[in-house]
Design an enzyme around this catalytic site. Structure first.
Site, PDB file in Angstrom:
ATOM      1  N   HIS A 138       0.828  -1.272   0.040  1.00  0.00           N
ATOM      2  CA  HIS A 138       0.065   0.054  -0.002  1.00  0.00           C
ATOM      3  C   HIS A 138       0.836   1.244   0.037  1.00  0.00           C
ATOM      4  O   HIS A 138       0.438   2.257  -0.564  1.00  0.00           O
ATOM      5  CB  HIS A 138      -0.847   0.311   1.125  1.00  0.00           C
ATOM      6  CG  HIS A 138      -2.048  -0.838   1.261  1.00  0.00           C
ATOM      7  ND1 HIS A 138      -2.666  -1.447   0.320  1.00  0.00           N
ATOM      8  CD2 HIS A 138      -2.105  -1.972   2.167  1.00  0.00           C
ATOM      9  CE1 HIS A 138      -3.476  -2.259   0.825  1.00  0.00           C
ATOM     10  NE2 HIS A 138      -3.128  -2.633   1.858  1.00  0.00           N
ATOM     11  N   ALA A 139       2.154   1.115   0.425  1.00  0.00           N
ATOM     12  CA  ALA A 139       2.900   2.611   0.543  1.00  0.00           C
ATOM     13  C   ALA A 139       3.008   3.092  -0.548  1.00  0.00           C
ATOM     14  O   ALA A 139       3.179   2.598  -1.739  1.00  0.00           O
ATOM     15  CB  ALA A 139       4.193   2.139   1.096  1.00  0.00           C
TER      16      ALA A 139
END
Length: 379
Positions: A138-139
């Site tokens: 997700h980063a």
């Protein structure tokens, strides 16, 4: 392409940093995960020293292959000060409920990033590598997102590309959509991305109709999707896509939160579904990188990821465990969660779940059919 020989046996990239670090006593990632896989694999006799590599910690310049220098510096400063300003919190989403400041808030994700970058180098001429501490999909380039600080799947793919690997397939079977990986490669025709994830689950991206410019296939799964639903997706979508795309490397994000026991989704698979995906993908490509990902029940994630290492080595995960691996599982705790009370015996007595079967859902058939039509055009 480098001149090193292909790997003879699968390699496991791990680190003791995962044993002692936690996102906090209240956070879903307070539970032990990678350390359990290491301990359980050793108790089973599956992790000789020749196959284990301690993950390096990536340097900021290497992490900046995708993340901004300002964000990397902000994480370093947050670890040193054990806090952030309101401005940093707003800009980089550090110090939020999901992405807290903790003692190793830079060193731990930098270690995962280092493992991902190393994996791409090790696989230059073929082989199999397992990095269960990776999978933080997700980063974003300039901010933390969804418990993820550095996007090590993105960094692993970029590392493979720098090693001379051209066509890369990224398969993600986590319960949550890999929004960061999609952002990185949605316009790259040399990256095939297929994600299966629970519909209407955070981050609520990855709709069926999202196509991007490159080879992007999102398959939202309905609640209570089980082993036979995943088997259908595997045979009817994932394998045909790989056969058409013919990748030089496969990166599989094997999040354990799609199993029935996990508190962060309402999917209903057993760990057999994940094992079968790994088995089916291994012969498809000369380079295979297996990553961890989500997984918030310490027993189910430890058992699944350890069994995955077994499958990577050609070992069938056993139903019955001897005393040593049982002791590893019996020693686990899950503070503050109701599911840890009166837990079922199989959480500590077996590596392999009972299958969770059922009729393939009509909506799964329908959505796979729509994606197969796109497959003929795009890949």
């Amino acid at each position: 392409m480098t001149t090193q020989s292909p790997l003879v046996r699968p390699l496991f990239i791990g680190s003791e940093i995962y044993r002692g670090s936690s996102y906090g006593a209240w956070h879903p990632l307070r539970v032990p995960r990678v350390s359990t896989v290491m301990d359980l694999s050793r108790a089973l006799g599956w992790l000789p020293s020749q196959q284990y590599i301690t993950s390096p910690r990536a340097k900021p310049v290497a992490i900046s292959a995708w993340h901004t220098p300002a964000y990397i510096a902000a994480l370093q400063a947050a670890e040193a000060a054990q806090g952030v300003s309101e401005e940093v919190r707003r800009r980089h989403h550090i110090g939020t409920h999901s992405n807290p400041v903790f003692a190793e808030v830079f060193r731990r994700p930098a270690t995962s990033a280092g493992g991902a970058l190393l994996a791409g180098e090790l696989l230059a001429n073929g082989g199999r590598v397992y990095a269960p501490g990776c999978g933080t999909h997700h980063a974003m380039p300039d901010r933390a997102n969804g418990f993820c600080y550095f996007n090590d799947p993105v960094l692993s793919i970029l590392s493979l590309k720098r090693s001379g690997v051209k066509r890369i397939a990224y398969i993600d079977i986590d319960a949550h959509h890999p929004d960061g990986v999609e952002r990185a490669f949605e316009a790259d025709p040399d990256v095939l991305m297929i994600s299966t994830h629970e519909e209407n689950r955070w981050p609520r991206t990855g709709a069926l109709g999202d196509e991007g410019v490159g080879n992007l296939f999102n398959l939202p799964l309905p609640k209570h999707s089980h082993d036979d639903d995943m088997a259908y997706v595997l045979s009817e979508l994932i394998l045909p896509a790989l056969q058409t795309f013919r990748p030089d490397a496969i990166v599989l994000q094997c999040g354990a939160d799609a199993v029935e026991e996990d508190p962060q989704s309402t999917l209903a698979m057993s760990n057999n579904a994940h094992f079968e995906v790994i088995r089916a993908l291994l012969p498809m490509c000369p380079r295979f990188l297996l990553l961890g990902g989500g997984g918030y029940n310490p027993w189910s994630v430890g058992r699944l990821w350890t069994g995955a290492w077994g499958v990577l080595n050609g070992i069938d995960p056993p139903r019955d465990l001897d005393d040593a691996p049982r002791r590893v599982l019996q020693a686990l705790t899950w503070s503050g969660h109701s599911r840890a009370k009166n837990r079922p015996k199989y959480w500590s007595s077996t590596l392999r779940d009972d299958p969770r079967n059922g009729p393939v859902k009509d909506v799964v058939r329908e959505r796979v059919g729509k994606l197969k039509k796109r497959l003929l055009v795009h890949v």
